[in-house]
Structure formats: structure tokens, C-alpha cells
Motif scaffolding. Structure first.
Motif, PDB file in Angstrom:
ATOM      1  N   ARG A  20       0.811  -1.227   0.000  1.00 41.93           N
ATOM      2  CA  ARG A  20       0.000   0.000   0.000  1.00 41.93           C
ATOM      3  C   ARG A  20       0.838   1.268   0.000  1.00 41.93           C
ATOM      4  N   LEU A  21       2.091   1.200   0.436  1.00 38.67           N
ATOM      5  CA  LEU A  21       2.905   2.389   0.654  1.00 38.67           C
ATOM      6  C   LEU A  21       3.384   3.027  -0.644  1.00 38.67           C
ATOM      7  N   LYS A  22       3.340   4.358  -0.654  1.00 38.82           N
ATOM      8  CA  LYS A  22       3.900   5.143  -1.755  1.00 38.82           C
ATOM      9  C   LYS A  22       5.122   5.859  -1.204  1.00 38.82           C
ATOM     10  N   ARG A  23       6.286   5.307  -1.512  1.00 37.36           N
ATOM     11  CA  ARG A  23       7.546   5.800  -0.970  1.00 37.36           C
ATOM     12  C   ARG A  23       8.179   6.837  -1.892  1.00 37.36           C
ATOM     13  N   SER A  24       9.097   7.619  -1.338  1.00 35.38           N
ATOM     14  CA  SER A  24       9.883   8.555  -2.148  1.00 35.38           C
ATOM     15  C   SER A  24      10.857   7.737  -3.002  1.00 35.38           C
ATOM     16  N   ALA A  25      11.569   8.417  -3.870  1.00 34.15           N
ATOM     17  CA  ALA A  25      12.529   7.736  -4.759  1.00 34.15           C
ATOM     18  C   ALA A  25      13.595   6.972  -3.976  1.00 34.15           C
ATOM     19  N   ASP A  26      13.901   7.436  -2.765  1.00 29.55           N
ATOM     20  CA  ASP A  26      14.902   6.740  -1.956  1.00 29.55           C
ATOM     21  C   ASP A  26      14.287   5.710  -1.007  1.00 29.55           C
ATOM     22  N   GLY A  27      13.003   5.392  -1.207  1.00 24.32           N
ATOM     23  CA  GLY A  27      12.355   4.327  -0.449  1.00 24.32           C
ATOM     24  C   GLY A  27      11.855   4.720   0.925  1.00 24.32           C
ATOM     25  N   LEU A  28      11.711   6.012   1.170  1.00 25.77           N
ATOM     26  CA  LEU A  28      11.330   6.483   2.503  1.00 25.77           C
ATOM     27  C   LEU A  28       9.939   7.098   2.536  1.00 25.77           C
ATOM     28  N   LEU A  29       9.377   7.105   3.737  1.00 25.13           N
ATOM     29  CA  LEU A  29       8.105   7.771   4.031  1.00 25.13           C
ATOM     30  C   LEU A  29       8.352   8.800   5.124  1.00 25.13           C
ATOM     31  N   PRO A  30       7.764   9.998   5.005  1.00 22.52           N
ATOM     32  CA  PRO A  30       7.814  10.909   6.146  1.00 22.52           C
ATOM     33  C   PRO A  30       6.946  10.340   7.272  1.00 22.52           C
ATOM     34  N   ALA A  31       7.448  10.458   8.492  1.00 20.34           N
ATOM     35  CA  ALA A  31       6.735   9.965   9.665  1.00 20.34           C
ATOM     36  C   ALA A  31       6.588  11.115  10.655  1.00 20.34           C
ATOM     37  N   ILE A  32       5.363  11.563  10.850  1.00 18.40           N
ATOM     38  CA  ILE A  32       5.079  12.660  11.771  1.00 18.40           C
ATOM     39  C   ILE A  32       4.816  12.063  13.149  1.00 18.40           C
ATOM     40  N   ALA A  33       5.546  12.558  14.144  1.00 15.13           N
ATOM     41  CA  ALA A  33       5.319  12.135  15.525  1.00 15.13           C
ATOM     42  C   ALA A  33       4.473  13.201  16.215  1.00 15.13           C
ATOM     43  N   GLN A  34       3.368  12.749  16.819  1.00 18.26           N
ATOM     44  CA  GLN A  34       2.416  13.636  17.474  1.00 18.26           C
ATOM     45  C   GLN A  34       2.143  13.121  18.879  1.00 18.26           C
ATOM     46  N   GLN A  35       2.110  14.027  19.858  1.00 19.78           N
ATOM     47  CA  GLN A  35       1.768  13.642  21.227  1.00 19.78           C
ATOM     48  C   GLN A  35       0.325  13.144  21.241  1.00 19.78           C
ATOM     49  N   TYR A  36       0.111  11.933  21.707  1.00 17.46           N
ATOM     50  CA  TYR A  36      -1.190  11.274  21.573  1.00 17.46           C
ATOM     51  C   TYR A  36      -2.320  11.971  22.325  1.00 17.46           C
ATOM     52  N   ASP A  37      -2.033  12.580  23.471  1.00 13.26           N
ATOM     53  CA  ASP A  37      -3.118  13.121  24.287  1.00 13.26           C
ATOM     54  C   ASP A  37      -3.370  14.613  24.093  1.00 13.26           C
ATOM     55  N   THR A  38      -2.389  15.347  23.559  1.00  9.41           N
ATOM     56  CA  THR A  38      -2.567  16.791  23.369  1.00  9.41           C
ATOM     57  C   THR A  38      -2.677  17.190  21.899  1.00  9.41           C
ATOM     58  N   GLY A  39      -2.225  16.319  20.991  1.00  4.21           N
ATOM     59  CA  GLY A  39      -2.228  16.639  19.572  1.00  4.21           C
ATOM     60  C   GLY A  39      -1.024  17.456  19.137  1.00  4.21           C
ATOM     61  N   GLU A  40      -0.129  17.763  20.057  1.00  2.00           N
ATOM     62  CA  GLU A  40       1.066  18.548  19.740  1.00  2.00           C
ATOM     63  C   GLU A  40       1.940  17.809  18.720  1.00  2.00           C
ATOM     64  N   VAL A  41       2.288  18.493  17.626  1.00  5.81           N
ATOM     65  CA  VAL A  41       3.184  17.914  16.625  1.00  5.81           C
ATOM     66  C   VAL A  41       4.599  18.040  17.161  1.00  5.81           C
ATOM     67  N   LEU A  42       5.292  16.922  17.272  1.00  5.91           N
ATOM     68  CA  LEU A  42       6.598  16.891  17.909  1.00  5.91           C
ATOM     69  C   LEU A  42       7.760  16.965  16.929  1.00  5.91           C
ATOM     70  N   MET A  43       7.716  16.159  15.896  1.00  2.19           N
ATOM     71  CA  MET A  43       8.839  16.082  14.967  1.00  2.19           C
ATOM     72  C   MET A  43       8.440  15.350  13.700  1.00  2.19           C
ATOM     73  N   LEU A  44       9.317  15.420  12.729  1.00  3.83           N
ATOM     74  CA  LEU A  44       9.172  14.643  11.506  1.00  3.83           C
ATOM     75  C   LEU A  44      10.444  13.836  11.328  1.00  3.83           C
ATOM     76  N   GLY A  45      10.285  12.548  11.108  1.00  6.87           N
ATOM     77  CA  GLY A  45      11.414  11.672  10.826  1.00  6.87           C
ATOM     78  C   GLY A  45      11.115  10.907   9.550  1.00  6.87           C
ATOM     79  N   TRP A  46      12.000  10.021   9.193  1.00  2.00           N
ATOM     80  CA  TRP A  46      11.843   9.224   7.971  1.00  2.00           C
ATOM     81  C   TRP A  46      11.878   7.748   8.307  1.00  2.00           C
ATOM     82  N   MET A  47      11.028   6.986   7.648  1.00  2.00           N
ATOM     83  CA  MET A  47      10.987   5.534   7.840  1.00  2.00           C
ATOM     84  C   MET A  47      11.037   4.836   6.501  1.00  2.00           C
ATOM     85  N   ASP A  48      11.784   3.753   6.455  1.00  2.00           N
ATOM     86  CA  ASP A  48      11.668   2.822   5.333  1.00  2.00           C
ATOM     87  C   ASP A  48      10.794   1.673   5.830  1.00  2.00           C
TER      88      ASP A  48
END
Length: 133
Positions: A20-48
Motif C-alpha cells: 500500500r505504501l507510496k515511498r519517495s525515490a529513496d524508499g522512505l516515508l515521512p513519519a510525523i510524531a504527534q503527542q497522543y493526548d494533546t495533539g502537539e506535533v513533535l517532529m518529523l522523521g523518515w521511515m523505510d
């Protein structure tokens, strides 16, 4: 998929999810980390595929470091852990939202979030949006 040496390698990710995944040319997906109880956006990392598999199966966020070309588990060196509460794929299947319980700072600078130091725009009247004017 990327191995710890930066070359393509196998992954243990469920094939149905991987298909199902649509990856970038280098095989990665952006991964947004969000605090589960407040909704605060914490960071963006990359996952293969393998980082996503590890995140889904260990309950801790695993990312792919583009600069170091290796996996890193949030908190292993800093002690600022991200305990996974849920993982969702966006409607285009090209971004992952990971709701976490963040322990300590999420940003490598020591800040709680990566998005509070350089605000480019903030509406002075919280009741109005630029499109309403």
C-alpha cells in the motif's frame, strides 16, 4: 527498503502493508510524531519499510537517519523515548502519523518539539484565518 549500510535490503514489514505504501525515490516515508493526548506535533522523521516494521512491532519509534545512513530508535542515546500509541497511514499512503507518548524533548536541540523555535506566520487574531479576510 534500506539496510543499515544504506543499500536496499529485506524487510519484515507485512507484505499487505508494504504493497500500500507510496515511498519517495529513496524508499522512505515521512513519519510525523504527534503527542497522543494533546495533539502537539513533535517532529518529523523518515521511515523505510523496516523502520516501520520495527515501530509497529516494538512499540518504540524507529527511524532511518538520512545523514548517518542507519536506523535509530528514539531515546536510545538521549533517553527521550517515544512510546507508540497508534500508527496511521494518510489517505495517499505516502505519510505515516505516529501518535506517541513522548518522554522528554522530541527535538535534537533539547526542545519539546521541533516546531516551536522558528514560527514563520502566526495569526494575531486566533479567531480569524487569512482566507477569512
Amino acid at each position: 527498503m534500506t539496510s543499515t549500510t544504506g543499500t536496499p535490503g529485506p524487510s519484515s514489514l507485512d507484505p499487505e502493508i508494504a504493497a500500500r505504501l507510496k515511498r519517495s525515490a529513496d524508499g522512505l516515508l515521512p513519519a510525523i510524531a504527534q503527542q497522543y493526548d494533546t495533539g502537539e506535533v513533535l517532529m518529523l522523521g523518515w521511515m523505510d519499510d523496516e523502520a516501520l516494521h520495527r515501530t509497529l512491532t516494538t512499540g518504540r519509534c524507529t527511524y532511518w537517519s538520512r545523514s548517518r545512513q542507519e536506523y535509530w530508535v528514539k531515546g536510545d542515546t538521549s533517553g527521550h523515548f517515544q512510546w507508540v500509541k497508534s500508527v496511521a497511514l494518510d489517505c495517499d499512503a505516502d505519510t505515516v502519523l505516529v501518535k506517541v507518548d513522548q518522554v522528554g524533548a522530541a527535538c535534537h536541540t533539547g526542545a519539546r518539539t521541533c516546531f516551536d523555535a522558528d514560527v514563520l506566520f502566526e495569526d494575531a487574531d486566533s479567531g480569524a484565518r487569512p482566507s477569512d479576510q
